[in-house]
Scaffold this motif. Structure first.
Motif, PDB file in Angstrom:
ATOM      1  N   ALA A 266      -2.895  -7.047  -7.392  1.00  0.00           N
ATOM      2  CA  ALA A 266      -3.558  -6.038  -6.553  1.00  0.00           C
ATOM      3  C   ALA A 266      -4.581  -6.670  -5.613  1.00  0.00           C
ATOM      4  O   ALA A 266      -4.762  -6.225  -4.473  1.00  0.00           O
ATOM      5  N   GLU A 267      -5.255  -7.716  -6.079  1.00  0.00           N
ATOM      6  CA  GLU A 267      -6.310  -8.332  -5.266  1.00  0.00           C
ATOM      7  C   GLU A 267      -5.724  -8.922  -3.986  1.00  0.00           C
ATOM      8  O   GLU A 267      -6.264  -8.748  -2.896  1.00  0.00           O
ATOM      9  N   MET A 270      -4.653  -6.258  -1.549  1.00  0.00           N
ATOM     10  CA  MET A 270      -5.781  -5.716  -0.781  1.00  0.00           C
ATOM     11  C   MET A 270      -6.200  -6.671   0.338  1.00  0.00           C
ATOM     12  O   MET A 270      -6.604  -6.245   1.415  1.00  0.00           O
ATOM     13  N   ALA A 274      -6.261  -5.758   4.205  1.00  0.00           N
ATOM     14  CA  ALA A 274      -7.466  -5.992   4.996  1.00  0.00           C
ATOM     15  C   ALA A 274      -7.148  -6.815   6.241  1.00  0.00           C
ATOM     16  O   ALA A 274      -7.679  -6.563   7.331  1.00  0.00           O
ATOM     17  N   ASN A 277      -5.442  -4.554   8.639  1.00  0.00           N
ATOM     18  CA  ASN A 277      -6.432  -3.592   9.139  1.00  0.00           C
ATOM     19  C   ASN A 277      -7.267  -4.166  10.280  1.00  0.00           C
ATOM     20  O   ASN A 277      -7.725  -3.437  11.157  1.00  0.00           O
ATOM     21  N   LEU A 288      -0.620   0.290   2.740  1.00  0.00           N
ATOM     22  CA  LEU A 288      -1.318   0.554   1.490  1.00  0.00           C
ATOM     23  C   LEU A 288      -0.697   1.744   0.759  1.00  0.00           C
ATOM     24  O   LEU A 288      -0.539   1.724  -0.470  1.00  0.00           O
ATOM     25  N   GLU A 300      -7.103   0.029  -8.670  1.00  0.00           N
ATOM     26  CA  GLU A 300      -7.725  -0.778  -7.623  1.00  0.00           C
ATOM     27  C   GLU A 300      -7.119  -0.472  -6.257  1.00  0.00           C
ATOM     28  O   GLU A 300      -7.826  -0.444  -5.248  1.00  0.00           O
ATOM     29  N   LEU A 301      -5.813  -0.236  -6.224  1.00  0.00           N
ATOM     30  CA  LEU A 301      -5.169   0.082  -4.946  1.00  0.00           C
ATOM     31  C   LEU A 301      -5.637   1.437  -4.432  1.00  0.00           C
ATOM     32  O   LEU A 301      -5.871   1.617  -3.231  1.00  0.00           O
ATOM     33  N   ALA A 304      -8.970   0.959  -3.108  1.00  0.00           N
ATOM     34  CA  ALA A 304      -8.918   0.182  -1.864  1.00  0.00           C
ATOM     35  C   ALA A 304      -8.653   1.110  -0.685  1.00  0.00           C
ATOM     36  O   ALA A 304      -9.214   0.944   0.412  1.00  0.00           O
ATOM     37  N   LYS A 305      -7.816   2.109  -0.904  1.00  0.00           N
ATOM     38  CA  LYS A 305      -7.550   3.084   0.156  1.00  0.00           C
ATOM     39  C   LYS A 305      -8.820   3.872   0.488  1.00  0.00           C
ATOM     40  O   LYS A 305      -9.136   4.108   1.664  1.00  0.00           O
ATOM     41  N   GLU A 307     -11.878   2.869   0.111  1.00  0.00           N
ATOM     42  CA  GLU A 307     -12.795   1.978   0.835  1.00  0.00           C
ATOM     43  C   GLU A 307     -12.355   1.806   2.286  1.00  0.00           C
ATOM     44  O   GLU A 307     -13.174   1.777   3.202  1.00  0.00           O
ATOM     45  N   MET A 308     -11.047   1.710   2.504  1.00  0.00           N
ATOM     46  CA  MET A 308     -10.551   1.552   3.870  1.00  0.00           C
ATOM     47  C   MET A 308     -10.846   2.801   4.699  1.00  0.00           C
ATOM     48  O   MET A 308     -11.229   2.706   5.873  1.00  0.00           O
TER      49      MET A 308
END
Length: 792
Positions: A266-267, A270, A274, A277, A288, A300-301, A304-305, A307-308
């Motif tokens: 997952a890291e 992301m 990024a 993005n 994503l 985490e995914l 991540a969405k 956060e995006m």
């Protein structure tokens, strides 16, 4: 019954005696078992075996050494160091432990200690290659490259294929600036050890120093098939291609290929999103969503969405995503995390009561939820509930020793209580965990600055900037340090990182010119800074300093009055002009200047405080009180002014007036600790009665576990007065043992020891109190202490 007990005791003694001969053997068996488990990679089970060995024989050095090796595997450096020190104390000639300690000293920069360990190990085993290499690596760090090379050659003479010696040889050439020789030596070593990753990493670092990006790319591409499941290889190559070679498409493909082969990473997913993005936010979101659809349970995914969406400024969509998670999983870990995120948003929007309610609901489900507890502590600090915040922050750090944000908050909490040493320690702890934490770096830099340690201050700031490129506060601090070091090229380099047109850049440039004694250019830059930001007090102060140095006092008054005329609504001109008059011992004119400012803004509360202080300097205590009262007449609910006036009344022994003011402050805001502390102290010392002591106890009960020595002393003294000696003792001992302790704390503790019939401890406390009272010129307290000593 007596005979039964004696029989049981005798049986135990017999068992102990009969077991003595086998204890050493049992301990050795556990150690051998632990070593076998370590070879199998069963480190937790091995640790248990070594602990069993030490329970049987606590003086068994080898058990501690093996625990140190386990700590080394887990990168638990503090535990490793502690265990190695124990080994050294139990067996001073344990060479492997001596060498490991020396290696830790090299890493931490304690090169003298490292060299002592190397020499000691060599005195015991002159041909020990690890000891020789420890000496060599220490010499490299000390830039004694000639001797270091001789030591490395000693090892290679013993074993020409010695991997660590070959690596050290490459590092020697690299560190001494012989990059070509370093690369040749690395290639020679790789011919012997073709899979040696440390050698390849050194080659990469040499290529990076040479800006040879093509060579770096080539080496990374060699590593990709060798380490197909190691994300760092793909990520490092992608970063090189995108950041240094401006090859976005190639960078993207490297990450896409890696993710295709490692769909659970997952890291890295992301990082790929990024990267996309940065060029195409819509495509990044689409990608994503595809990853989330493939892995719907990956928290985490999903975050991540969120956060995006936050980065893209899509607040409504972000909240909708969080609410959807909460609706589907209200009490699961991901649901609690989503609720904590919404609580954080509420707090950012100023909806503090709603945020606190949500946080409390989360903590009711999971009492130590990290995100919720952290936000709870922030809200408590905002409400000046210092001790509960400190308690929560300690829980967070206990649960997560890497949580530097909590350490910074804890430092700020300690600072609010006046415990400067505890605050500094917490900032240092945060910085050791994360050297790029800007807040911690600035605080530690400030402490180092006070000690005039400019070199270490600069190092802290430079390291922090590695993770905060362009951070204005760090750049400003770095520029100021380099100005003090008269490093003009370094100052200019720091200034280059700031916006050319900012007031801050002009201010620092002016300071640089001022350091170069070019006052004309300095004044021009200060004026440019003030044109952008006329509220920049430091620019006014520095210009005043230049004029003062040139004995142009009339120019100071003219310039500052012109500034005031142009910006009458700003207070900085009045402040600097009043300070000039104070410097000239013209206190009436300084007071008149503050009155001019207050005539323009009669709710400027700091002005009333400043006016009162000026009256004090002019030996006019009644006028000082009048200034505070004048301010309170304009802003009757200003707690700061009320507390300053109360403190003034206390200093004049006008206790009734002080009590009334503190009561008013607490009626407006019961959470203000200083007001609660001062009122408790007044009630217990000046208005002592059973009722007032009970009220003082209620007010000070929040300080039971306080680390702030004044608060702890108040709680302890109130309990002493009430006869609650067991409650009083820990608080009074804590206050007296603080580095910020004063004579009164030791006096209070002495009185408690008298009540507890501990005369030796009482005398020690009173003698310390007497010494400090004399240093503080407190004759009244010294007299009380003398009476107590005579009674003892």
């Amino acid at each position: 019954m007596k005979n039964f007990k004696r029989t049981v005791l005798a049986a135990v003694v017999v068992a102990m005696i009969s077991g003595c001969g086998s204890a050493e053997d049992s301990s050795a068996r556990f150690i051998e078992s632990g070593k076998d488990l370590m070879e199998q990679g069963e480190f937790d089970k091995a640790r248990l075996e070594f602990r069993n060995a030490l329970q049987i024989n606590p003086l068994e050095a080898e058990g501690y050494y093996q625990l140190a090796l386990i700590d080394e595997k887990g990168q638990k450096w503090k535990g490793m160091y502690s265990n190695l020190v124990t080994v050294e104390s139990l067996n001073p000639n344990h060479v492997p432990a001596i060498i490991k300690l020396g290696q830790l000293h090299v890493v931490s920069g304690q090169l003298d200690e490292a060299m002592k360990r190397a020499e000691k190990a060599l005195s015991l085993e002159p041909e020990n290659t690890d000891a020789i290499l420890l000496k060599a690596t220490t010499l490299i760090k000390q830039e004694n490259f000639g001797m270091a090379e001789s030591e490395i050659n000693r090892v290679l003479a013993i074993d020409p294929k010695h991997m660590e010696a070959l690596t050290a040889r490459v590092m020697l050439f690299k560190n001494s600036g012989q990059t070509r020789k370093a690369l040749d030596a690395a290639d020679e070593a790789l011919a012997i050890h073709p899979d040696a990753m440390p050698l390849k990493m050194i080659k990469l670092s040499v290529y990076q120093e040479l800006n040879d990006y093509a060579a770096m790319e080539s080496l990374y591409r060699e590593l990709l098939p060798e380490y197909p499941n190691e994300s760092w290889v793909a990520v490092s190559l992608a970063k090189l291609l995108n950041d240094s070679m401006n090859r976005y498409d190639d960078s993207k493909k490297v990450l896409e290929d890696y993710v295709a082969n490692n769909p659970d990473d997952a890291e890295t997913i992301m990082l790929l999103v990024a990267l996309i993005n940065s060029r195409d936010p819509d495509l990044a979101m689409t990608k994503l969503d595809e990853f989330i659809a493939a892995k719907p349970d990956n928290q985490e995914l999903r975050f991540a969405k969120i956060e995006m969406l936050s980065i893209q400024g899509k607040q409504d969509l972000m909240i909708s995503e969080l609410e959807a998670i909460i609706a589907s999983e209200p009490t699961s870990e991901i649901g609690l995390r989503a609720r904590a995120s919404i609580a954080g948003i509420k707090a950012q929007e100023g909806q503090f009561e709603e945020a606190e309610t949500m946080v409390n609901d989360i903590l009711a489900v999971s009492s130590e939820h990290e995100q919720a507890l952290l936000l709870k502590a922030k809200l408590q600090l905002r409400n000046e509930q210092i001790d509960p915040a400190i308690s929560n922050l300690r829980v967070l750090i206990r649960n997560n020793a890497e949580l530097d944000e909590a350490m910074v908050l804890l430092a700020q909490a300690y600072a609010l209580t006046g415990s400067s040493e505890l605050a500094e320690n917490s900032f240092r702890q945060a910085l050791s965990v994360n050297p790029t934490n800007a807040q911690a770096a600035l605080s530690v830099a400030s402490v180092l600055m006070r000690g005039n340690d400019l070199d270490r201050t600069e190092q802290v700031l430079v390291r922090a900037l590695d993770g905060n490129a362009g951070n204005e506060n760090l750049l400003q601090a770095l520029a100021q340090i380099r100005i003090l070091k008269r490093d003009w090229a370094g100052t200019q380099q720091a200034l280059d990182g700031l916006a050319d047109s900012s007031a801050l850049t002009h201010l620092l440039t002016a300071q640089m010119y001022q350091g170069l004694n070019d006052n004309t250019l300095a004044i021009a830059e200060y004026e440019a800074a003030l044109k952008i930001d006329p509220n920049l007090t430091r620019a006014l102060q520095q210009m005043m300093a230049i004029y003062y140095q040139q004995d142009q006092k009339e120019e100071i008054v003219t310039f500052l009055n012109d500034h005031i005329a142009q910006y009458p609504e700003l207070t900085n001109g009045y402040l600097v002009l009043a300070d000039f008059y104070r410097t000239e011992d013209n206190l009436p004119e300084a007071i008149a200047t503050i009155d001019r400012a207050l005539a323009n803004d009669d709710e400027w509360t700091a002005g009333y405080s400043l006016k009162a202080n000026l009256h004090y300097l002019n030996s006019e205590p009644d006028a000082a009180i009048a200034a505070f009262e004048e301010g309170l007449a304009k802003t009757p609910e200003d707690n700061q002014l009320a507390m300053q006036l109360a403190s003034t009344h206390e200093s004049k022994k006008e206790f009734e007036q002080a009590r009334r003011l503190y009561e008013e402050v607490i009626a407006r805001d019961p959470s203000i600790d200083v007001a609660a502390n001062n009122l408790s102290s007044l009630l217990s010392d000046q208005f002592e009665s059973p009722e007032n002591l009970q009220r003082a106890l209620v007010l000070s009960s929040r300080f039971r576990d306080s680390e702030q020595p004044y608060f702890a002393d108040t709680f302890g003294w109130v309990n002493y007065k009430l006869g609650n000696y067991e409650d009083a003792r820990p608080a009074l001992e804590r206050a007296a043992s603080s580095n910020d302790a004063i004579a009164l704390f030791h006096y209070h503790l002495g009185r408690l020891y008298v009540a507890l019939k501990m005369p030796a401890e009482a005398r020690q406390s009173f003698e310390r109190a007497e010494q400090m009272a004399n240093e503080e010129n407190d004759a009244e307290l010294a007299g009380k202490i003398g009476e107590q000593l005579s009674q003892l």
